[in-house]
Design a protein around this motif. Structure first.
Motif, PDB file in Angstrom:
ATOM      1  N   ALA A  41      37.934  35.062  49.694  1.00 44.71           N
ATOM      2  CA  ALA A  41      38.962  35.689  48.642  1.00 44.71           C
ATOM      3  C   ALA A  41      39.692  34.421  47.730  1.00 44.71           C
ATOM      4  CB  ALA A  41      40.042  36.627  49.314  1.00 44.71           C
ATOM      5  N   MET A  42      40.371  33.580  48.532  1.00 41.37           N
ATOM      6  CA  MET A  42      40.880  32.417  47.751  1.00 41.37           C
ATOM      7  C   MET A  42      39.984  31.769  47.088  1.00 41.37           C
ATOM      8  SD  MET A  42      43.694  31.445  50.914  1.00 41.37           S
ATOM      9  CE  MET A  42      43.207  29.684  51.067  1.00 41.37           C
ATOM     10  N   GLU A  43      38.464  31.597  47.441  1.00 40.94           N
ATOM     11  CA  GLU A  43      37.585  30.826  46.612  1.00 40.94           C
ATOM     12  C   GLU A  43      37.355  31.590  45.351  1.00 40.94           C
ATOM     13  OE1 GLU A  43      34.314  30.038  48.770  1.00 40.94           O
ATOM     14  OE2 GLU A  43      35.208  28.626  50.446  1.00 40.94           O
ATOM     15  N   LEU A  44      37.381  32.889  45.368  1.00 39.88           N
ATOM     16  CA  LEU A  44      36.747  33.509  44.300  1.00 39.88           C
ATOM     17  C   LEU A  44      38.149  33.790  43.319  1.00 39.88           C
ATOM     18  CD1 LEU A  44      35.101  35.489  42.765  1.00 39.88           C
ATOM     19  CD2 LEU A  44      36.112  37.621  44.010  1.00 39.88           C
ATOM     20  N   LYS A  45      39.198  33.805  43.800  1.00 43.39           N
ATOM     21  CA  LYS A  45      40.564  33.502  42.948  1.00 43.39           C
ATOM     22  C   LYS A  45      40.467  32.286  42.203  1.00 43.39           C
ATOM     23  CE  LYS A  45      43.717  34.936  45.736  1.00 43.39           C
ATOM     24  NZ  LYS A  45      45.084  35.579  46.361  1.00 43.39           N
ATOM     25  N   ASP A  88      37.776  30.427  41.612  1.00 46.31           N
ATOM     26  CA  ASP A  88      36.791  30.481  40.498  1.00 46.31           C
ATOM     27  C   ASP A  88      37.153  31.463  39.319  1.00 46.31           C
ATOM     28  OD1 ASP A  88      34.865  29.245  42.446  1.00 46.31           O
ATOM     29  OD2 ASP A  88      33.942  31.128  42.944  1.00 46.31           O
ATOM     30  N   LEU A  89      37.684  32.547  39.560  1.00 45.82           N
ATOM     31  CA  LEU A  89      38.203  33.302  38.519  1.00 45.82           C
ATOM     32  C   LEU A  89      39.322  33.168  37.754  1.00 45.82           C
ATOM     33  CD1 LEU A  89      37.481  36.966  40.037  1.00 45.82           C
ATOM     34  CD2 LEU A  89      36.057  35.753  38.475  1.00 45.82           C
ATOM     35  N   PHE A  90      40.292  32.750  38.467  1.00 48.47           N
ATOM     36  CA  PHE A  90      41.732  32.200  37.754  1.00 48.47           C
ATOM     37  C   PHE A  90      42.207  30.782  37.808  1.00 48.47           C
ATOM     38  CE2 PHE A  90      41.658  36.650  39.792  1.00 48.47           C
ATOM     39  CZ  PHE A  90      41.241  37.379  38.762  1.00 48.47           C
ATOM     40  N   GLY A  91      41.340  29.997  38.639  1.00 46.76           N
ATOM     41  CA  GLY A  91      41.807  28.697  38.746  1.00 46.76           C
ATOM     42  C   GLY A  91      43.141  28.540  39.773  1.00 46.76           C
ATOM     43  N   ASP A  92      43.269  29.698  40.600  1.00 47.15           N
ATOM     44  CA  ASP A  92      44.353  29.722  41.557  1.00 47.15           C
ATOM     45  C   ASP A  92      43.934  30.454  42.672  1.00 47.15           C
ATOM     46  OD1 ASP A  92      46.768  30.534  42.567  1.00 47.15           O
ATOM     47  OD2 ASP A  92      46.985  32.211  41.316  1.00 47.15           O
ATOM     48  N   ARG A  93      44.263  29.651  44.067  1.00 44.69           N
ATOM     49  CA  ARG A  93      43.923  29.943  45.365  1.00 44.69           C
ATOM     50  C   ARG A  93      45.119  30.877  45.888  1.00 44.69           C
ATOM     51  NH1 ARG A  93      40.117  27.366  48.494  1.00 44.69           N
ATOM     52  NH2 ARG A  93      41.299  27.221  49.999  1.00 44.69           N
ATOM     53  N   SER A  94      45.939  31.165  45.209  1.00 50.10           N
ATOM     54  CA  SER A  94      47.235  31.856  45.649  1.00 50.10           C
ATOM     55  C   SER A  94      46.993  33.025  46.439  1.00 50.10           C
ATOM     56  CB  SER A  94      48.116  32.151  44.718  1.00 50.10           C
ATOM     57  OG  SER A  94      49.069  32.883  45.007  1.00 50.10           O
ATOM     58  N   THR A  95      47.782  33.107  47.597  1.00 52.78           N
ATOM     59  CA  THR A  95      47.801  34.321  48.551  1.00 52.78           C
ATOM     60  C   THR A  95      48.999  35.092  48.430  1.00 52.78           C
ATOM     61  OG1 THR A  95      48.171  33.162  50.407  1.00 52.78           O
ATOM     62  CG2 THR A  95      46.018  33.392  50.085  1.00 52.78           C
ATOM     63  N   LYS A  96      49.793  34.628  47.354  1.00 52.23           N
ATOM     64  CA  LYS A  96      51.318  35.211  47.185  1.00 52.23           C
ATOM     65  C   LYS A  96      51.047  36.758  46.937  1.00 52.23           C
ATOM     66  CE  LYS A  96      52.659  31.631  44.451  1.00 52.23           C
ATOM     67  NZ  LYS A  96      53.336  31.175  43.365  1.00 52.23           N
ATOM     68  N   ILE A  97      49.834  37.214  45.961  1.00 56.61           N
ATOM     69  CA  ILE A  97      49.712  38.554  45.627  1.00 56.61           C
ATOM     70  C   ILE A  97      48.910  39.226  46.596  1.00 56.61           C
ATOM     71  CG2 ILE A  97      48.737  39.867  44.015  1.00 56.61           C
ATOM     72  CD1 ILE A  97      49.551  37.928  41.790  1.00 56.61           C
ATOM     73  N   PHE A 149      48.133  42.038  33.017  1.00 49.08           N
ATOM     74  CA  PHE A 149      48.363  43.074  34.388  1.00 49.08           C
ATOM     75  C   PHE A 149      46.748  43.073  34.782  1.00 49.08           C
ATOM     76  CE2 PHE A 149      48.056  47.292  35.873  1.00 49.08           C
ATOM     77  CZ  PHE A 149      48.989  47.155  36.832  1.00 49.08           C
ATOM     78  N   ASP A 150      45.639  42.805  33.711  1.00 46.11           N
ATOM     79  CA  ASP A 150      44.244  42.913  34.296  1.00 46.11           C
ATOM     80  C   ASP A 150      44.023  41.862  35.395  1.00 46.11           C
ATOM     81  OD1 ASP A 150      42.687  44.433  32.110  1.00 46.11           O
ATOM     82  OD2 ASP A 150      43.611  42.878  30.964  1.00 46.11           O
ATOM     83  N   GLU A 151      44.448  40.623  35.323  1.00 43.21           N
ATOM     84  CA  GLU A 151      44.550  39.543  36.192  1.00 43.21           C
ATOM     85  C   GLU A 151      45.162  40.125  37.378  1.00 43.21           C
ATOM     86  OE1 GLU A 151      46.209  35.213  36.671  1.00 43.21           O
ATOM     87  OE2 GLU A 151      44.841  35.294  34.860  1.00 43.21           O
ATOM     88  N   PHE A 152      46.569  40.470  37.316  1.00 45.90           N
ATOM     89  CA  PHE A 152      47.146  40.636  38.508  1.00 45.90           C
ATOM     90  C   PHE A 152      46.396  41.753  39.369  1.00 45.90           C
ATOM     91  CE2 PHE A 152      49.800  44.410  40.296  1.00 45.90           C
ATOM     92  CZ  PHE A 152      50.369  43.541  41.049  1.00 45.90           C
ATOM     93  N   LEU A 153      45.885  42.791  38.640  1.00 52.54           N
ATOM     94  CA  LEU A 153      45.165  44.008  39.396  1.00 52.54           C
ATOM     95  C   LEU A 153      43.990  43.362  39.950  1.00 52.54           C
ATOM     96  CD1 LEU A 153      45.299  47.102  40.203  1.00 52.54           C
ATOM     97  CD2 LEU A 153      43.954  47.490  38.040  1.00 52.54           C
ATOM     98  N   GLN A 154      43.207  42.428  39.447  1.00 51.37           N
ATOM     99  CA  GLN A 154      41.917  41.877  40.108  1.00 51.37           C
ATOM    100  C   GLN A 154      42.351  41.138  41.202  1.00 51.37           C
ATOM    101  OE1 GLN A 154      40.473  39.918  36.680  1.00 51.37           O
ATOM    102  NE2 GLN A 154      38.826  41.580  36.194  1.00 51.37           N
ATOM    103  N   LYS A 155      43.578  40.407  41.097  1.00 53.48           N
ATOM    104  CA  LYS A 155      43.882  39.838  42.383  1.00 53.48           C
ATOM    105  C   LYS A 155      44.160  40.538  43.567  1.00 53.48           C
ATOM    106  CE  LYS A 155      45.521  35.679  40.111  1.00 53.48           C
ATOM    107  NZ  LYS A 155      46.815  34.683  39.689  1.00 53.48           N
ATOM    108  N   ILE A 156      44.951  41.783  43.259  1.00 51.51           N
ATOM    109  CA  ILE A 156      45.133  42.707  44.158  1.00 51.51           C
ATOM    110  C   ILE A 156      43.975  43.100  44.909  1.00 51.51           C
ATOM    111  CG2 ILE A 156      46.005  45.126  44.594  1.00 51.51           C
ATOM    112  CD1 ILE A 156      48.302  42.844  44.381  1.00 51.51           C
ATOM    113  N   ILE A 157      42.862  43.580  43.934  1.00 47.73           N
ATOM    114  CA  ILE A 157      41.758  44.136  44.441  1.00 47.73           C
ATOM    115  C   ILE A 157      41.024  43.225  45.435  1.00 47.73           C
ATOM    116  CG2 ILE A 157      39.476  44.930  43.663  1.00 47.73           C
ATOM    117  CD1 ILE A 157      41.918  46.942  43.236  1.00 47.73           C
ATOM    118  N   ILE A 158      40.890  41.810  45.048  1.00 45.67           N
ATOM    119  CA  ILE A 158      40.305  40.905  45.911  1.00 45.67           C
ATOM    120  C   ILE A 158      41.149  40.800  47.125  1.00 45.67           C
ATOM    121  CG2 ILE A 158      40.023  38.449  46.098  1.00 45.67           C
ATOM    122  CD1 ILE A 158      39.630  38.487  43.035  1.00 45.67           C
ATOM    123  N   ASP A 159      42.487  40.817  47.208  1.00 46.64           N
ATOM    124  CA  ASP A 159      43.103  40.572  48.354  1.00 46.64           C
ATOM    125  C   ASP A 159      43.086  41.916  49.168  1.00 46.64           C
ATOM    126  OD1 ASP A 159      43.745  37.998  47.560  1.00 46.64           O
ATOM    127  OD2 ASP A 159      45.772  38.402  47.072  1.00 46.64           O
TER     128      ASP A 159
END
Length: 187
Positions: free
Chosen positions: A172-176, A178-187, A145-155
């Protein structure tokens, strides 16, 4: 609030939910985006819901619920405490595989993610999934949930509350990544 110019401008205001100052820092950022959190919940109310469900919420979710309750985060609106339950009655259940239908009973639906999709969390592993109707399936969205919320905040910076700017979206995609190994914009 000024438009983000660097990845540092998009960093979430916490590393882990529950760390010192995380709630105050997140409250400040949400207020800047015009998001008003719901009323705080008491620990007693959260413990009561856990007893009713016969399980414990993952610590990050539990801490978030106490601090922010069922806050609307744009594309994700967290459910009120007593609506958190296994998402076994979703309308597109019959479109899921039999394994996914069985998986629903082990998850907790915690948010509506638009178009009747459901954000669910596995109370044992803490993994966050999207129960999606098109394409139908249950897909891993975040490892916690930490990671989920961080992705939401970035997006939030480029999505629902932000600037429709391809440069900010790319940051935002580059930061995700860097942080999560994920460029996803799904969230």
């Amino acid at each position: 609030m000024r438009k983000p110019a660097t990845k540092a401008d998009l960093m979430p205001p916490f590393r882990k939910i529950g760390e010192e100052g995380w709630g105050k820092n997140l409250q400040k950022l949400l207020t800047e985006y015009g998001i008003e959190p719901s009323q705080r919940l008491s620990e007693k109310a959260v413990e009561q819901r856990e007893r009713e469900l016969g399980l414990n919420f993952p610590d990050p979710l539990r801490s978030f619920l106490i601090e922010f309750s069922h806050t609307n985060l744009g594309r994700f609106c967290l459910y009120p405490l007593y609506s958190i339950a296994p998402p076994t009655d979703i309308w597109f259940r019959d479109f899921l595989t039999s394994e996914e239908q069985e998986q629903l009973q082990d998850l907790l639906g915690i948010a509506n993610s638009g178009s009747d999709n459901v954000l669910a969390i596995d109370p044992i592993t803490g993994y966050c999934y999207i129960c999606n109707h098109d394409p139908a399936g249950i897909f891993l969205e975040a490892n916690s949930f930490d990671e989920f919320l961080q992705k939401i905040i970035i997006d939030l910076s480029w999505g629902y509350y932000g600037w429709p700017d391809p440069h900010v979206e790319e940051l935002a995609m580059e930061l995700k990544l860097d942080l999560f190994g994920d460029r996803s914009t799904k969230i």
